[in-house]
Design an enzyme around this catalytic site. Structure first.
Site, PDB file in Angstrom:
ATOM      1  N   TYR A  67       0.823  -1.210   0.000  1.00  0.00           N
ATOM      2  CA  TYR A  67       0.000   0.000   0.000  1.00  0.00           C
ATOM      3  C   TYR A  67       0.859   1.264   0.000  1.00  0.00           C
ATOM      4  O   TYR A  67       0.406   2.312  -0.445  1.00  0.00           O
ATOM      5  CB  TYR A  67      -0.901   0.034   1.244  1.00  0.00           C
ATOM      6  CG  TYR A  67      -2.230  -0.657   1.088  1.00  0.00           C
ATOM      7  CD1 TYR A  67      -2.301  -1.960   0.612  1.00  0.00           C
ATOM      8  CD2 TYR A  67      -3.414  -0.013   1.439  1.00  0.00           C
ATOM      9  CE1 TYR A  67      -3.522  -2.598   0.500  1.00  0.00           C
ATOM     10  CE2 TYR A  67      -4.631  -0.643   1.324  1.00  0.00           C
ATOM     11  CZ  TYR A  67      -4.684  -1.929   0.849  1.00  0.00           C
ATOM     12  OH  TYR A  67      -5.898  -2.560   0.737  1.00  0.00           O
ATOM     13  N   LYS A 107       3.533 -15.248   1.830  1.00  0.00           N
ATOM     14  CA  LYS A 107       3.705 -15.948   0.551  1.00  0.00           C
ATOM     15  C   LYS A 107       5.193 -16.218   0.385  1.00  0.00           C
ATOM     16  O   LYS A 107       5.828 -15.829  -0.599  1.00  0.00           O
ATOM     17  CB  LYS A 107       3.118 -15.082  -0.586  1.00  0.00           C
ATOM     18  CG  LYS A 107       2.997 -15.783  -1.918  1.00  0.00           C
ATOM     19  CD  LYS A 107       1.944 -16.878  -1.976  1.00  0.00           C
ATOM     20  CE  LYS A 107       2.018 -17.625  -3.285  1.00  0.00           C
ATOM     21  NZ  LYS A 107       1.153 -18.825  -3.317  1.00  0.00           N
ATOM     22  N   ASP A 144      -2.662 -18.260   0.067  1.00  0.00           N
ATOM     23  CA  ASP A 144      -3.693 -18.979  -0.706  1.00  0.00           C
ATOM     24  C   ASP A 144      -4.302 -20.097   0.137  1.00  0.00           C
ATOM     25  O   ASP A 144      -5.527 -20.283   0.172  1.00  0.00           O
ATOM     26  CB  ASP A 144      -3.133 -19.505  -2.041  1.00  0.00           C
ATOM     27  CG  ASP A 144      -1.811 -20.249  -1.892  1.00  0.00           C
ATOM     28  OD1 ASP A 144      -1.196 -20.202  -0.808  1.00  0.00           O
ATOM     29  OD2 ASP A 144      -1.389 -20.905  -2.877  1.00  0.00           O
ATOM     30  N   ASP A 181     -11.762  -9.364   4.986  1.00  0.00           N
ATOM     31  CA  ASP A 181     -13.097  -9.363   4.381  1.00  0.00           C
ATOM     32  C   ASP A 181     -13.678 -10.775   4.373  1.00  0.00           C
ATOM     33  O   ASP A 181     -14.868 -10.979   4.647  1.00  0.00           O
ATOM     34  CB  ASP A 181     -13.048  -8.841   2.938  1.00  0.00           C
ATOM     35  CG  ASP A 181     -13.350  -7.346   2.857  1.00  0.00           C
ATOM     36  OD1 ASP A 181     -13.111  -6.647   3.856  1.00  0.00           O
ATOM     37  OD2 ASP A 181     -13.811  -6.889   1.794  1.00  0.00           O
TER      38      ASP A 181
END
Ligand code: IPM
Ligand code: MG
Length: 362
Positions: A143, A194, A226, A254
């Protein structure tokens, strides 16, 4: 003796002002009963600030926030501002607030309430008892990483660039918040990265592993992002506290929120190492129902409870607000987003009145 707190209110856009009004009423009622007094000051952010001042985070808003004990934020954004250039978008104001107050730790609880279990899109036996805390890094990672931008290549083709970067100290400070959080819960921390592909994640994993030796009472595990997404919908009860970077945390929080079936119920806290935190619902500004008295104010009210608990050290008052929310649900009161058969449908204001009654006012 009455304790007094300065609270900045950022109602923002869409349903923001409606749900903020309910939170203020609830805080005033709690204050009366617990000898707390709140001095509220309202400031502009998001689309409302763009309309009034031409920018999504006017400098005076950041100043007012810095001078206060805590900041309550409702919601920002709406169709009206969606096509503006990036520096003039409501979201840029929110990111500026996070960076300006150095709110590097974002706590997002996803707890299944027994009263609302059938609102989940997953089977009852999968989600029953789910109680997860996502600790998301909030002021670093992709970000904020440099370089970023859309640049022209030598061939004249455009190339979009963002950079996912974390320093050791950035990882350590969010790691410590996460270990401390897990310690106060069920002593299980899952770090999500990751590391099978990204160097930045390899460093993340190395630092989390090193920190674990300082918290022998907390069990640390690691998952690739994932797999974590899959495990969240396969068997969410395996999780207690999750710690992850900014982008993965955005996505996974979310998903975790939706396990509960009712994003209109979920609060969050964004904290720095000192200074005021920002407390806000996880949901957005719902421009489609703004001004119609149909919004669910409970996530906003629960955010005020998080403010009392984490920002103002008033856990008893926080408990009372959370109990009042459970009580109105037990009384079968529902707003449209969590409505089901046999329940009583209330608007935003009426839900606020029910809460005040549950707290014992009026
Ligand atoms: C969130 C939101 C924000 C984010 C947006 C509005 C900038 O999705 O708080 O999760 O991506 O962090
Ligand atoms: Mg998000």
């Amino acid at each position: 003796m009455t304790q007094s707190f300065k609270i900045t209110l950022l109602p923002g856009d869409g349903i923001g002002p409606e749900i903020m009004a309910v939170a203020v009423d609830v805080l005033n009622e709690i204050g009366k009963q617990s000898n707390l007094s709140f001095e509220f000051e309202e400031a502009l952010i998001g689309g409302a600030a763009i309309d009034a001042r031409g920018e999504p985070l006017p400098p005076e808003t950041l100043e007012i926030c810095k001078q206060s004990d805590a900041v309550l934020l409702a919601a920002i954004g709406g169709y009206k501002w969606d096509s503006l250039p990036r520096h003039l978008r409501p979201e840029t104001g929110l990111l500026g607030l996070r960076a300006g107050l150095e709110l590097f730790a974002n706590l997002r609880p996803a707890t299944i309430l027994p009263q609302l279990i059938d609102a989940s899109s997953l089977k009852r036996e999968v989600v029953e008892g789910v109680d997860i805390m996502v600790v998301r890094e909030l002021t670093g990672g992709i970000y904020f990483g440099q370089p970023r931008g859309i640049f022209a290549t030598e061939t004249g083709e455009k190339r979009g660039v963002n950079t996912m970067a974390y320093t050791e100290s950035e990882i350590d400070r969010i790691g410590r918040v996460a270990f401390e959080t897990a310690r106060k819960r069920r002593q299980k921390l899952c770090s999500v990265d990751k590391a099978n592909v990204l160097e930045v994640s390899q460093l993340w994993r190395d630092r989390m592993t090193a920190l674990a030796s300082e918290y022998p009472d907390v069990e640390l595990t690691h998952l690739y992002v994932d797999n974590a997404a899959m495990q969240l919908v396969r068997n969410p009860r395996q999780f207690d506290t999750i710690v992850t970077g900014n982008l993965f945390g955005d996505i996974l929080s979310d998903a975790a929120a939706m396990l509960t079936g009712s994003i209109g119920m979920l609060p969050s806290a964004s904290l720095g190492s000192s200074g005021p935190g920002v407390y806000e619902p996880v949901h957005g500004s719902a421009p489609d129902i703004a001004g119609t008295d149909r919004a669910n104010p409970l996530a906003m009210v629960l955010s005020a409870a998080m403010m009392l608990r984490y920002g103002l050290n008033q856990s008893e008052s926080a408990d009372r607000i959370e109990e009042a929310v459970l009580k109105v649900l037990d009384q079968d009161y529902r707003t449209g987003d969590i409505m089901s058969e046999g329940m009583t449908l209330l608007g935003c204001r009426a839900m606020g009145d029910a809460l005040i009654q549950a707290i014992g006012g009026k």
